[in-house]
Motif scaffolding. Structure first.
Motif, PDB file in Angstrom:
ATOM      1  N   LEU A 118       0.839  -1.196   0.000  1.00 45.21           N
ATOM      2  CA  LEU A 118       0.000   0.000   0.000  1.00 45.21           C
ATOM      3  C   LEU A 118       0.876   1.250   0.000  1.00 45.21           C
ATOM      4  CD1 LEU A 118      -2.827   1.306   0.237  1.00 45.21           C
ATOM      5  CD2 LEU A 118      -2.524   1.231   2.717  1.00 45.21           C
ATOM      6  N   ASP A 119       0.697   2.085  -1.004  1.00 43.36           N
ATOM      7  CA  ASP A 119       1.352   3.391  -1.052  1.00 43.36           C
ATOM      8  C   ASP A 119       0.330   4.456  -0.685  1.00 43.36           C
ATOM      9  OD1 ASP A 119       4.119   2.807  -2.205  1.00 43.36           O
ATOM     10  OD2 ASP A 119       2.824   1.820  -3.675  1.00 43.36           O
ATOM     11  N   ILE A 120       0.780   5.498   0.008  1.00 43.87           N
ATOM     12  CA  ILE A 120      -0.131   6.494   0.568  1.00 43.87           C
ATOM     13  C   ILE A 120       0.244   7.891   0.071  1.00 43.87           C
ATOM     14  CG2 ILE A 120      -0.999   7.532   2.702  1.00 43.87           C
ATOM     15  CD1 ILE A 120      -0.287   4.872   4.105  1.00 43.87           C
ATOM     16  N   VAL A 121      -0.773   8.632  -0.361  1.00 45.17           N
ATOM     17  CA  VAL A 121      -0.593  10.016  -0.800  1.00 45.17           C
ATOM     18  C   VAL A 121      -1.511  10.907   0.022  1.00 45.17           C
ATOM     19  CG1 VAL A 121      -0.826  11.650  -2.706  1.00 45.17           C
ATOM     20  CG2 VAL A 121       0.044   9.335  -3.154  1.00 45.17           C
ATOM     21  N   PHE A 122      -0.938  11.882   0.719  1.00 49.49           N
ATOM     22  CA  PHE A 122      -1.712  12.882   1.449  1.00 49.49           C
ATOM     23  C   PHE A 122      -1.805  14.154   0.620  1.00 49.49           C
ATOM     24  CE2 PHE A 122      -0.341  11.204   5.895  1.00 49.49           C
ATOM     25  CZ  PHE A 122      -1.391  10.297   5.882  1.00 49.49           C
TER      26      PHE A 122
ATOM     27  N   ALA B 159       4.264  10.937   8.494  1.00 51.39           N
ATOM     28  CA  ALA B 159       5.461  10.246   8.013  1.00 51.39           C
ATOM     29  C   ALA B 159       5.138   8.943   7.306  1.00 51.39           C
ATOM     30  CB  ALA B 159       6.413   9.987   9.181  1.00 51.39           C
ATOM     31  N   CYS B 160       3.912   8.425   7.470  1.00 47.34           N
ATOM     32  CA  CYS B 160       3.559   7.168   6.810  1.00 47.34           C
ATOM     33  C   CYS B 160       3.314   7.362   5.313  1.00 47.34           C
ATOM     34  CB  CYS B 160       2.336   6.536   7.464  1.00 47.34           C
ATOM     35  SG  CYS B 160       0.755   7.301   7.017  1.00 47.34           S
ATOM     36  N   ALA B 161       3.203   8.615   4.880  1.00 44.27           N
ATOM     37  CA  ALA B 161       2.889   8.881   3.475  1.00 44.27           C
ATOM     38  C   ALA B 161       4.112   8.735   2.581  1.00 44.27           C
ATOM     39  CB  ALA B 161       2.317  10.293   3.331  1.00 44.27           C
ATOM     40  N   ASP B 162       3.878   8.196   1.389  1.00 41.45           N
ATOM     41  CA  ASP B 162       4.935   8.156   0.386  1.00 41.45           C
ATOM     42  C   ASP B 162       5.099   9.515  -0.275  1.00 41.45           C
ATOM     43  OD1 ASP B 162       5.648   5.078  -0.028  1.00 41.45           O
ATOM     44  OD2 ASP B 162       3.506   5.245   0.333  1.00 41.45           O
ATOM     45  N   TYR B 163       3.983  10.231  -0.376  1.00 37.85           N
ATOM     46  CA  TYR B 163       4.006  11.597  -0.902  1.00 37.85           C
ATOM     47  C   TYR B 163       3.075  12.467  -0.066  1.00 37.85           C
ATOM     48  CZ  TYR B 163       6.575  10.627  -5.224  1.00 37.85           C
ATOM     49  OH  TYR B 163       7.548  10.284  -6.130  1.00 37.85           O
ATOM     50  N   ILE B 164       3.536  13.671   0.244  1.00 41.46           N
ATOM     51  CA  ILE B 164       2.699  14.700   0.850  1.00 41.46           C
ATOM     52  C   ILE B 164       2.630  15.841  -0.159  1.00 41.46           C
ATOM     53  CG2 ILE B 164       2.445  16.336   2.749  1.00 41.46           C
ATOM     54  CD1 ILE B 164       4.011  14.432   4.517  1.00 41.46           C
ATOM     55  N   LEU B 165       1.444  16.061  -0.718  1.00 43.14           N
ATOM     56  CA  LEU B 165       1.286  17.020  -1.809  1.00 43.14           C
ATOM     57  C   LEU B 165       0.383  18.173  -1.397  1.00 43.14           C
ATOM     58  CD1 LEU B 165       0.756  14.491  -4.738  1.00 43.14           C
ATOM     59  CD2 LEU B 165       2.831  15.776  -4.233  1.00 43.14           C
TER      60      LEU B 165
ATOM     61  N   SER C 156      -9.862  15.583   9.118  1.00 41.97           N
ATOM     62  CA  SER C 156      -8.528  15.566   9.712  1.00 41.97           C
ATOM     63  C   SER C 156      -8.668  16.041  11.173  1.00 41.97           C
ATOM     64  CB  SER C 156      -7.607  16.522   8.959  1.00 41.97           C
ATOM     65  OG  SER C 156      -7.433  16.110   7.624  1.00 41.97           O
ATOM     66  N   PRO C 157      -7.883  15.484  12.094  1.00 38.31           N
ATOM     67  CA  PRO C 157      -6.785  14.544  11.882  1.00 38.31           C
ATOM     68  C   PRO C 157      -7.183  13.067  11.964  1.00 38.31           C
ATOM     69  CG  PRO C 157      -6.775  15.298  14.146  1.00 38.31           C
ATOM     70  CD  PRO C 157      -7.926  15.996  13.478  1.00 38.31           C
ATOM     71  N   GLU C 158      -8.480  12.780  12.068  1.00 42.81           N
ATOM     72  CA  GLU C 158      -8.944  11.409  12.253  1.00 42.81           C
ATOM     73  C   GLU C 158      -8.430  10.466  11.169  1.00 42.81           C
ATOM     74  OE1 GLU C 158     -13.194   8.967  12.525  1.00 42.81           O
ATOM     75  OE2 GLU C 158     -13.084  10.909  11.529  1.00 42.81           O
ATOM     76  N   GLN C 159      -8.570  10.877   9.892  1.00 41.89           N
ATOM     77  CA  GLN C 159      -8.242   9.949   8.810  1.00 41.89           C
ATOM     78  C   GLN C 159      -6.739   9.701   8.678  1.00 41.89           C
ATOM     79  OE1 GLN C 159      -9.832  11.540   5.204  1.00 41.89           O
ATOM     80  NE2 GLN C 159      -8.593  13.388   5.267  1.00 41.89           N
ATOM     81  N   GLU C 160      -5.930  10.722   8.948  1.00 39.38           N
ATOM     82  CA  GLU C 160      -4.482  10.529   8.867  1.00 39.38           C
ATOM     83  C   GLU C 160      -3.999   9.572   9.959  1.00 39.38           C
ATOM     84  OE1 GLU C 160      -5.418  14.399   6.872  1.00 39.38           O
ATOM     85  OE2 GLU C 160      -5.985  13.473   8.782  1.00 39.38           O
TER      86      GLU C 160
ATOM     87  N   LYS D 208      -3.766  -0.951  -3.051  1.00 35.68           N
ATOM     88  CA  LYS D 208      -2.460  -0.584  -3.628  1.00 35.68           C
ATOM     89  C   LYS D 208      -2.117   0.880  -3.457  1.00 35.68           C
ATOM     90  CE  LYS D 208      -2.649  -4.333  -6.989  1.00 35.68           C
ATOM     91  NZ  LYS D 208      -2.678  -4.722  -8.421  1.00 35.68           N
ATOM     92  N   LEU D 209      -3.132   1.730  -3.441  1.00 32.75           N
ATOM     93  CA  LEU D 209      -2.897   3.163  -3.320  1.00 32.75           C
ATOM     94  C   LEU D 209      -3.988   3.772  -2.451  1.00 32.75           C
ATOM     95  CD1 LEU D 209      -1.595   5.895  -4.172  1.00 32.75           C
ATOM     96  CD2 LEU D 209      -3.072   5.844  -6.193  1.00 32.75           C
ATOM     97  N   CYS D 210      -3.593   4.608  -1.505  1.00 32.78           N
ATOM     98  CA  CYS D 210      -4.563   5.323  -0.677  1.00 32.78           C
ATOM     99  C   CYS D 210      -4.394   6.822  -0.903  1.00 32.78           C
ATOM    100  CB  CYS D 210      -4.358   4.990   0.806  1.00 32.78           C
ATOM    101  SG  CYS D 210      -5.509   5.863   1.899  1.00 32.78           S
ATOM    102  N   LEU D 211      -5.488   7.477  -1.309  1.00 33.73           N
ATOM    103  CA  LEU D 211      -5.510   8.932  -1.466  1.00 33.73           C
ATOM    104  C   LEU D 211      -6.254   9.529  -0.281  1.00 33.73           C
ATOM    105  CD1 LEU D 211      -6.432   9.231  -5.266  1.00 33.73           C
ATOM    106  CD2 LEU D 211      -4.149   9.285  -4.225  1.00 33.73           C
ATOM    107  N   VAL D 212      -5.590  10.352   0.490  1.00 36.82           N
ATOM    108  CA  VAL D 212      -6.182  10.975   1.676  1.00 36.82           C
ATOM    109  C   VAL D 212      -6.445  12.434   1.347  1.00 36.82           C
ATOM    110  CG1 VAL D 212      -5.890  11.429   4.141  1.00 36.82           C
ATOM    111  CG2 VAL D 212      -4.861   9.382   3.121  1.00 36.82           C
TER     112      VAL D 212
END
Length: 244
Positions: free
Chosen positions: A33-37, A58-64, A164-168, A181-185
């Motif tokens: 699982l890859d994570i994008v915030f 910090a668990c995110a692969d990308y913070i955008l 937020s911040p519940e979902q993060e 495979k991919l989580c979009l937050v």
């Protein structure tokens, strides 16, 4: 191209739409699982007020950035290029640019109308994604149930459209349990984003004013100027406190 910039103490990723399209495609063929915030000024405030929340990022692969002003206001001369992923629309463009087969999606939200808006959005603009399931309700009280429903479908993309911040905190706590495979937050952009894809009112359709309706919804200079002013004050407050 990808690099990081610090915005109010949080490392935000800067990457072009084209490069991120390729990265998303790689994520969807991974076995983990890859994570994008997508974060806003409000997210940054949470991070500065709550250490546990900041650590969860910090668990995110990308913070955008979910707001273009996070780049243009903080680094106005360096990131004027509009080809960076700087808001939800640029993320959407990255998704559209992917060269891949149809992928499944699971939506988690706390409000039924948000899920319906997301269904409208997917029907109108993205035929390559199939919404295979959704969960509406409290994910903390029913944590095991939510995880089981997601894993039963094993979606390619998991979308969290909660508060937020519940979902993060939730995705940080459960990322190793999820079969996706991919989580979009989507952070706190979800309300504004999904409103764009609500059904056009019937009276507007009868009057044949659909084009004007969309044009008026897209005209947001006052809202953008106000958001820029508020963020500028928050940045000044953060920098002043840091100096002290």
């Amino acid at each position: 191209m990808k690099n990081k910039i610090s915005v109010m103490g949080v490392d935000v990723d800067v990457i072009s739409v084209l490069a991120f399209s390729q990265k998303l495609k790689e994520f969807l063929y991974n076995d983990c699982l890859d994570i994008v915030f997508l974060i806003t000024a409000k997210t940054l405030e949470y991070a500065n007020e709550d250490e546990e929340f900041k650590n969860s990022l910090a668990c995110a692969d990308y913070i955008l950035p979910a707001q273009e002003i996070l780049l243009s206001l903080v680094y106005p001369h360096r990131y004027e290029d509009t080809n960076y992923v700087s808001d939800f629309h640029k993320l959407q463009l990255s998704l559209r640019n992917m060269d891949c087969s149809k992928k499944t999606m699971f939506i988690v939200s706390d409000m039924a109308n948000q899920v319906e808006s997301f269904f409208n959005y997917k029907r109108k603009v993205e035929d390559r994604f199939l919404v295979a399931g959704s969960y509406i309700g409290d994910i903390t009280e029913n944590e095991d149930l939510v995880i089981n429903e997601i894993n039963a479908i094993a979606p390619d993309i998991l979308v969290l459209a909660l508060e937020s911040p519940e979902q993060e905190l939730w995705i940080d706590r459960n990322r190793t349990k999820l079969n996706a495979k991919l989580c979009l937050v989507l952070a706190d952009i979800k309300d504004g984003m999904l409103k764009e894809y609500n059904e056009i009112p019937l009276i507007i359709k009868k009057l044949g004013l659909q084009g004007i309706y969309h044009h008026m919804r897209a005209w947001r200079p006052l809202k953008q100027a106000n958001a820029r002013r508020i963020l500028k004050k928050k940045l000044e407050h953060y920098n002043n406190n840091k100096i002290k």
